[in-house]
Scaffold this active site. Sequence first.
Site, short mmCIF file in Angstrom:
data_model
loop_
_atom_site.label_atom_id
_atom_site.label_comp_id
_atom_site.label_asym_id
_atom_site.label_seq_id
_atom_site.Cartn_x
_atom_site.Cartn_y
_atom_site.Cartn_z
CB THR A 115 -24.34 -52.76 32.61
OG1 THR A 115 -23.16 -52.36 31.91
CG2 THR A 115 -24.56 -51.83 33.79
CG ASN A 160 -25.62 -44.85 25.37
OD1 ASN A 160 -26.48 -44.59 26.21
ND2 ASN A 160 -24.80 -45.88 25.49
C1 PHB Z 1 -26.75 -50.84 29.55
O1 PHB Z 1 -26.58 -50.76 30.77
O2 PHB Z 1 -27.87 -50.89 29.06
C2 PHB Z 1 -25.58 -50.90 28.67
C3 PHB Z 1 -24.32 -50.77 29.19
C4 PHB Z 1 -23.22 -50.84 28.36
C5 PHB Z 1 -23.40 -51.06 27.03
C6 PHB Z 1 -24.66 -51.19 26.49
C7 PHB Z 1 -25.76 -51.12 27.32
O3 PHB Z 1 -22.37 -51.15 26.22
#
Ligand code: PHB
Length: 372
Positions: free
Chosen positions: A26, A236
């Site tokens: 990302t 998360n």
């Molecule tokens: C992040 O932006 O840190 C991120 C996004 C998606 C993922 C894992 C981390 O699957």
Amino acid sequence: MTPDLFQPVRLGRYELANRIVMAPLTRSRSRSDGVPHSSLAAAYYQQRATAGLIVAEGTNISAQARGYAFTPGIYTKEQIEGWQPVTEAVHEKGGRIFVQLWHVGRISHPSLQPDGALPVAPSPLRPDVQAFTETGFQPCVTPRPLETDEIPGLIEDYRHAAHSALAAGFDGVEIHAANGYLIEQFLRDSTNLRNDIYGGALHNRVRLLLEVTEAVSRECGGDRVGIRLSPVSPVNDIGPDHDPAATYGYAVEQLNAFGPAYIHVIEGATQGPRDAVPFDYEALRRSFKGFYIANNGYDRALAQQTLALGHADLIAFGRAFIANPDLVERLRIGARLAAPQRETLYGGGREGYSDYPALTPAERAEAQSVPA
Ligand code: PHB
């Protein structure tokens, strides 16, 4: 011949130049409507097209799927058109590129949702996580549990996104079933407290993943579909499943019915230690008929050893690709890797994105003169 990172390999219908995968990352550089900045993203991905396979960043399958500001989507005509120059740029260099199909579930915020709605999830459990909104970080809220009769629409969103991905020129898709996002919220009994056919018993918790995979495979052909999993990652604020070996083992066995090209497994904690929680990845791999892509904290030595032992078919590198567009070459000659700048990881323009240099010829010659 001992499997090696730099050997070509056939993945489904594609001959990949090597066994190195660029993991989805990302970078939050799209427009608010999820249209990628085509020239910027085309330059960034083209610079990295020497990877055997690129899996483009998590890309929202619908407006409801969004949980981070400035992430791209793959469900509108404008988004499809925005991605086309990107896939063309990668193909021009002989690369292959899948896109990761993403629905964040409860890892969102009303300000990122259509009409300020509550984010959706299997169950009304609030994650203790900050959402990245257009005005900064804000705490996630208690999500709205999905009604059983909303699930067919959700699966249709995945199918439509897969269709859009092919229209945008992607070579295939990766279903994001990891990292505490929607599909994993259904898989784990820590976040799925439902008592309908999508919750409770293991075969019910796995149902959404299987129905999504079936719909997407029908659209693309199973050989152009991969699934990302993170059996023990706590990222998360997702609590552990009470029996990850049983849950993920069963999920993977059932996935075989759709003939996916690969599972892409984050071993250990996402962006963290590989061995915080014991898990038998070898058993997971044996339950699955397709390829096993290993990911998380690999360096050249561990990658080569893992391939040589036959414990993985391909190795994915995430963070290392950020500051090393020529990562494949650097790994090949054993050159030092550049470190990414933290401040430019998320958001912004080309700085810290498409302006990381490849090695100069002089640097390459010097690296080659030192035994790796
Ligand atoms: C992040 O932006 O840190 C991120 C996004 C998606 C993922 C894992 C981390 O699957």
